[in-house]
Write a protein that holds these residues in place. Structure first.
Motif, short mmCIF file in Angstrom:
data_model
loop_
_atom_site.label_atom_id
_atom_site.label_comp_id
_atom_site.label_asym_id
_atom_site.label_seq_id
_atom_site.Cartn_x
_atom_site.Cartn_y
_atom_site.Cartn_z
N LEU A 153 0.82 -1.21 0.00
CA LEU A 153 0.00 0.00 0.00
C LEU A 153 0.86 1.26 0.00
O LEU A 153 0.52 2.25 -0.67
CB LEU A 153 -0.94 -0.01 1.21
CG LEU A 153 -2.01 -1.10 1.22
CD1 LEU A 153 -2.84 -1.03 2.50
CD2 LEU A 153 -2.93 -0.98 0.00
N GLU A 164 -4.02 2.42 -8.09
CA GLU A 164 -5.30 2.01 -7.49
C GLU A 164 -5.52 0.50 -7.54
O GLU A 164 -6.10 -0.08 -6.63
CB GLU A 164 -6.47 2.71 -8.19
CG GLU A 164 -6.60 4.19 -7.88
CD GLU A 164 -5.79 5.06 -8.83
OE1 GLU A 164 -5.04 4.48 -9.66
OE2 GLU A 164 -5.89 6.29 -8.75
N ILE A 167 -3.98 -1.25 -4.63
CA ILE A 167 -4.78 -1.04 -3.42
C ILE A 167 -5.99 -1.96 -3.43
O ILE A 167 -6.32 -2.61 -2.43
CB ILE A 167 -5.21 0.43 -3.30
CG1 ILE A 167 -3.97 1.34 -3.17
CG2 ILE A 167 -6.14 0.63 -2.11
CD1 ILE A 167 -4.29 2.83 -3.20
N LEU A 198 -4.68 7.29 2.51
CA LEU A 198 -5.68 6.85 1.53
C LEU A 198 -6.61 8.01 1.14
O LEU A 198 -6.94 8.19 -0.03
CB LEU A 198 -6.50 5.68 2.08
CG LEU A 198 -5.77 4.33 2.17
CD1 LEU A 198 -6.60 3.34 2.98
CD2 LEU A 198 -5.48 3.77 0.77
#
Length: 447
Positions: A153, A164, A167, A198
């Motif tokens: 992450l 993305e 993630i 985030l």
């Protein structure tokens, strides 16, 4: 009670949401009617019972409003037993009715409305082979390494741009407990708050969805309830969806978390934001004292059905407190038996009687309780359908249900969705969403 990183500075995006947990069997919960378990719950997936809705549920029932006919007989049923023959009267709530049964021999006194004129004695729950266990689409990942995931992450958010997909690959394939461990490892390894990072990298619906996934389940429920009552206006549907569908333990944990995290008493907030019979129903739900005995007492079901009939259809006006007492305190299997008994007593299903006797939020709350007693996955499938039906999408409801049921019964919800609406849940999500938001939803739901 404290949760690392909650609430982060700056708060969360104002989205009306929630979730639940609880391992509950799908219909039929008590096994007193001799249908073998079907993969999609009740009604059996094949052949479909006549009268079961092929598409959008009719407004007068749930989810459909016609009586089932020609239910398949139970294999091995003795001739003349009545097994597999629909009883007279309307189908309860639009679901195909279980078959009528004959109760021979002595036993309880003759009671009008029961097949054979007799009420059966209380019966134990179903044998293990007839119980359909619930199942989530997300399970704990094997060979889990919180540090390795935290590193993935970190790399996905470091530098110019955001990966993305990296993630999504992590958060959609870890259990909620594992996500909490990743969050703690991230702070230990990098001295930074994962949630803040985030939020700085994401936006819109995908941000809302990922933040929901990283909230501990109980906190997410409590947070959703708080935001449903915070500020001007009240999101009553969120209050109903959470408080009328949770188990006793879940509700008690939510009440405790609400107090610890927000320094407020949830019952006082409910009283300040709602009124009348709806307020009283929600306060009853907040107690977390529903009977959880899985044994069905048919004598009591008959008595409750008579009591409800006399409190509504059988008199001028409505005794709302009687409905509140029965629906707030009886176990879900017991309520299902009461629904069946009511259809014989009143020659009308209980859901349609509530339609006639109540209105507004208290009507929605009472019907939610009964719908969960009859078929919980079907209730959530219907909510998902309406979140995407027509112009626009109710993203908060879509996110709330997908996240909250992802580790509980989303597999069964998907099956019921296909059965009710003749299209897969994933297909409707694909046509209603886009981008990383769609990819993450589909990763959680599964194809």
């Amino acid at each position: 009670m404290s949760y690392p990183g909650y609430p982060p500075s700056g708060g969360y995006p104002a989205f009306p949401g929630y979730p639940p947990t609880g391992q509950e069997s799908v219909y039929p919960p008590a096994g007193q009617y001799p249908y073998p378990a079907a993969p999609g719950g009740y009604p059996p997936a094949a052949p479909p019972a006549a009268g079961y809705p092929a598409a959008y549920p009719a407004p007068g029932g749930y989810p459909g409003a016609t009586q089932a006919a020609g239910m398949p007989p139970y294999p091995g049923a003795p001739a003349g037993s009545g097994f597999g023959v629909p009883p007279a009267g309307p189908a309860f709530g639009g679901y195909p009715q279980p078959p009528a049964q004959s109760y021979a021999g002595g036993g309880p006194a003759q009671i009008p409305g029961y097949p054979g004129g007799q009420a059966p004695s209380p019966m134990p729950g179903p044998p293990a082979a007839m119980v359909q266990s619930t199942q989530g689409t997300i399970r704990a990942a094997p060979n889990f390494d919180a540090g390795r995931d935290a590193e993935i992450l970190r790399k996905a958010m470091k530098g110019f741009g955001t990966d993305e997909q990296a993630i999504i690959d992590v958060v959609a394939n870890r259990s909620n407990d594992q996500r909490q461990q990743i969050k703690a490892a991230f702070k230990t390894m990098y001295g930074k708050d994962l949630i803040k990072d985030l939020k700085s990298e994401l936006s819109g619906n995908v941000e809302e969805l990922i933040l929901a996934l990283f909230m501990p389940s109980t906190y997410y429920d409590a947070w959703s309830l708080r935001h449903a009552m915070k500020g001007a206006g009240t999101q009553e549907k969120v209050l109903i969806e959470i408080l009328c569908t949770r188990t006793n333990q879940e509700i008690r944990e939510i009440v405790t978390c609400y107090k610890a995290e927000f320094g407020r008493d949830i019952e006082e907030d409910i009283r300040a934001d709602t009124s009348g019979h709806f307020e009283r129903l929600l306060v009853s739900m907040c107690q977390g004292n529903r009977d959880e005995n899985q044994t069905v007492d048919y004598q009591k079901a008959q008595e409750d059905a008579q009591r409800l009939y006399q409190a509504g259809e059988g008199k001028l006006g409505t005794d709302e407190s009687c409905f509140n007492m029965v629906l707030a305190s009886r176990s879900f299997p017991q309520l299902k038996a009461t629904v069946e008994a009511y259809s014989r007593v009143a020659n009308r299903d209980l859901l349609s009687s509530i339609d006639r006797e109540f209105s507004g939020n208290v009507e929605r709350g009472l019907k939610t309780i009964l719908q969960c007693a009859l078929n919980r996955p079907a209730f959530f499938a219907e909510r998902l359908y309406h979140s995407m039906k027509g112009a626009g999408t109710d993203d908060s409801t879509l996110i709330r249900i997908i996240v909250s049921r992802s580790e509980i019964d989303l597999v069964q919800i998907k099956q019921m969705f296909t059965q009710l609406y003749q299209k897969p849940l994933a297909a409707m999500i694909s046509s209603d969403t886009s981008g990383d938001y769609r990819r993450l939803l589909l990763a959680i739901v599964g194809q």
